[in-house]
Design an enzyme around this catalytic site. Structure first.
Site, PDB file in Angstrom:
ATOM      1  N   SER A  31       0.817  -1.217   0.000  1.00 35.20           N
ATOM      2  CA  SER A  31       0.000   0.000   0.000  1.00 35.20           C
ATOM      3  C   SER A  31       0.846   1.260   0.000  1.00 35.20           C
ATOM      4  O   SER A  31       1.682   1.442   0.881  1.00 35.20           O
ATOM      5  CB  SER A  31      -0.874   0.073   1.260  1.00 35.20           C
ATOM      6  N   HIS A  62      -3.620   0.267  -4.445  1.00 41.57           N
ATOM      7  CA  HIS A  62      -3.051  -0.872  -5.159  1.00 41.57           C
ATOM      8  C   HIS A  62      -3.480  -0.773  -6.618  1.00 41.57           C
ATOM      9  O   HIS A  62      -4.656  -0.925  -6.930  1.00 41.57           O
ATOM     10  CB  HIS A  62      -3.573  -2.190  -4.573  1.00 41.57           C
ATOM     11  N   HIS A  84      -5.466  -9.447  -0.751  1.00 46.07           N
ATOM     12  CA  HIS A  84      -5.454  -9.780   0.675  1.00 46.07           C
ATOM     13  C   HIS A  84      -6.586 -10.743   1.008  1.00 46.07           C
ATOM     14  O   HIS A  84      -7.614 -10.756   0.334  1.00 46.07           O
ATOM     15  CB  HIS A  84      -5.652  -8.504   1.512  1.00 46.07           C
ATOM     16  N   TYR A  86      -8.572 -10.372   3.450  1.00 51.97           N
ATOM     17  CA  TYR A  86      -9.755  -9.599   3.861  1.00 51.97           C
ATOM     18  C   TYR A  86     -10.625  -9.166   2.687  1.00 51.97           C
ATOM     19  O   TYR A  86     -11.773  -8.777   2.867  1.00 51.97           O
ATOM     20  CB  TYR A  86      -9.365  -8.386   4.726  1.00 51.97           C
ATOM     21  N   GLU A  87     -10.085  -9.230   1.474  1.00 50.99           N
ATOM     22  CA  GLU A  87     -10.893  -8.876   0.301  1.00 50.99           C
ATOM     23  C   GLU A  87     -11.838 -10.018  -0.078  1.00 50.99           C
ATOM     24  O   GLU A  87     -12.645  -9.869  -0.993  1.00 50.99           O
ATOM     25  CB  GLU A  87      -9.983  -8.534  -0.885  1.00 50.99           C
ATOM     26  N   ALA A 114       2.928  -2.087   4.113  1.00 49.94           N
ATOM     27  CA  ALA A 114       2.655  -1.052   5.112  1.00 49.94           C
ATOM     28  C   ALA A 114       2.283  -1.789   6.384  1.00 49.94           C
ATOM     29  O   ALA A 114       1.547  -2.772   6.331  1.00 49.94           O
ATOM     30  CB  ALA A 114       1.494  -0.185   4.634  1.00 49.94           C
ATOM     31  N   MET A 212      -1.657  -6.961   7.375  1.00 48.69           N
ATOM     32  CA  MET A 212      -2.696  -7.866   6.854  1.00 48.69           C
ATOM     33  C   MET A 212      -2.241  -8.565   5.576  1.00 48.69           C
ATOM     34  O   MET A 212      -3.078  -9.006   4.787  1.00 48.69           O
ATOM     35  CB  MET A 212      -3.976  -7.068   6.566  1.00 48.69           C
ATOM     36  N   SER A 213      -0.935  -8.677   5.384  1.00 45.77           N
ATOM     37  CA  SER A 213      -0.464  -9.241   4.104  1.00 45.77           C
ATOM     38  C   SER A 213       0.811 -10.057   4.308  1.00 45.77           C
ATOM     39  O   SER A 213       1.155 -10.425   5.428  1.00 45.77           O
ATOM     40  CB  SER A 213      -0.210  -8.102   3.109  1.00 45.77           C
ATOM     41  N   ASN A 236       2.136   3.845  10.426  1.00 43.60           N
ATOM     42  CA  ASN A 236       1.441   4.412  11.595  1.00 43.60           C
ATOM     43  C   ASN A 236       1.885   3.620  12.812  1.00 43.60           C
ATOM     44  O   ASN A 236       2.256   2.459  12.678  1.00 43.60           O
ATOM     45  CB  ASN A 236      -0.085   4.282  11.421  1.00 43.60           C
ATOM     46  N   HIS A 248      -6.663   4.669   6.711  1.00 42.62           N
ATOM     47  CA  HIS A 248      -5.971   4.200   5.511  1.00 42.62           C
ATOM     48  C   HIS A 248      -5.292   5.379   4.818  1.00 42.62           C
ATOM     49  O   HIS A 248      -4.237   5.215   4.197  1.00 42.62           O
ATOM     50  CB  HIS A 248      -6.970   3.498   4.574  1.00 42.62           C
TER      51      HIS A 248
HETATM   52  N1  HPA Z   1      -2.597  -2.605  11.430  1.00 42.40           N
HETATM   53  C1  HPA Z   1      -2.749  -3.531  10.461  1.00 42.40           C
HETATM   54  N2  HPA Z   1      -2.364  -3.336   9.216  1.00 42.40           N
HETATM   55  C2  HPA Z   1      -1.780  -2.179   8.930  1.00 42.40           C
HETATM   56  C3  HPA Z   1      -1.573  -1.178   9.869  1.00 42.40           C
HETATM   57  C4  HPA Z   1      -1.999  -1.411  11.199  1.00 42.40           C
HETATM   58  O1  HPA Z   1      -1.857  -0.582  12.111  1.00 42.40           O
HETATM   59  N3  HPA Z   1      -0.956  -0.143   9.240  1.00 42.40           N
HETATM   60  C5  HPA Z   1      -0.786  -0.523   7.945  1.00 42.40           C
HETATM   61  N4  HPA Z   1      -1.286  -1.756   7.743  1.00 42.40           N
END
Ligand code: HPA
Length: 283
Positions: A31, A62, A84, A86-87, A114, A212-213, A236, A248
């Site tokens: 991302s 993406h 992912h 989650y998709e 990310a 998440m990847s 973050n 996001h």
């Molecule tokens: N949590 C999960 N996935 C993420 C985060 C997060 O804080 N930041 C970027 N992808």
């Protein structure tokens, strides 16, 4: 059960037919980090939709194309965007692009993502080499009948993240005057971000990063004996560390901010990996 193998083979051939370059290293760009693929020269862009059986990414940030091109002197195949769990994709679909890399003859990959920073020594924008992972996605792309043409039933994960690649990445970061941390990545299903209690739990079990990847891609890569370097951008700090909600947008903005140094690091690392005799093209 040769389905995934035959599909990956067909997808790989369709990609290779469309370009003259023979990529040596595969990249999956996370991302906000896809811009590196735009900097490749002599490039061929292939939308995921034009690759047979390829899953289409739906996440914002993406792009969804494979770019084959030169990073300096190194021919690479870069996935601008990934899919992912989650998709709604299956673990096998998430791992499919890695299977295609494998059938394209690629023996080393660089994965970027990310991630939320759990380790309190990290700052927003920090780059972190992944040294190991904790799979909390509740699934595994290798579950189900094993396809021996990809690899063994019970692949070893002791050295999932190639130590020598981490060492050369650290050396190149030093040359560039960059700080490069190292840490353990925990993968969760998402798509909701974690709660502060979940982050406390992840810290307790030894995670430095959360995302998440990546993990399914690494499992498929190691199944095929492909060597892995993975780098997270701490977009973050994880939930509850700073008293502010996660978004996001923030993830994408931080990716954008570190773009230049991240790209410099990738460019420096690629020729070093290319010279690994273990990944020489097989005759
Ligand atoms: N949590 C999960 N996935 C993420 C985060 C997060 O804080 N930041 C970027 N992808």
């Amino acid at each position: 059960m040769n389905d995934q193998f035959n599909l990956a083979e067909a997808a790989a051939q369709s990609v290779l037919q469309r370009c003259t370059l023979r990529p040596r290293i595969g990249l999956i760009l996370g991302s906000g980090l896809g811009a590196f693929a735009d900097s490749l020269t002599d490039s061929t862009r292939i939308p995921f939709a034009e690759i047979p059986a390829f899953p289409l990414s739906t996440a914002i940030g993406h792009t969804g194309q494979m770019v084959i091109g030169m990073a300096g002197t190194v021919p690479v195949a870069a996935m601008q965007g990934r899919v992912h769990l989650y998709e709604g994709y299956s673990p096998q679909q998430v791992a499919f692009p890695m299977r295609v890399f494998g059938r394209m003859g690629i023996r080393a990959v660089i994965l970027t993502n990310a991630a939320g920073g759990i380790n309190l020594t990290y700052k927003q924008g920090a780059l972190v080499l992944i040294s190991d992972h904790i799979n909390l996605q509740g699934n595994n792309p290798l579950a189900g009948p094993n396809n021996d043409r990809f690899g063994p039933r019970f692949p070893d994960m002791t050295h999932a993240y190639e130590k020598s690649y981490r060492e050369l990445a650290r050396a190149e970061a030093r040359n560039l005057g960059m700080t490069l941390h190292e840490g353990v990545y925990a993968a969760l299903l998402g798509p909701s971000y974690e709660t502060p209690a979940e982050i406390q739990y992840l810290r307790t079990i030894g995670a430095d990063l959360v995302g998440m990847s990546t993990v399914f891609e690494v499992l498929a890569a190691r199944h095929m004996g492909i060597k892995v370097l993975a780098i997270s951008c701490v977009t973050n700090m994880a939930a509850g560390i700073l008293d502010q909600p996660l978004s996001h947008q923030e993830v994408l903005e931080t990716g954008e901010r570190v773009k230049t140094s991240f790209e410099a690091l990738l460019r420096a690392v690629l020729p070093r990996i290319e010279s690994d005799p273990d990944i020489a093209p097989q005759k």
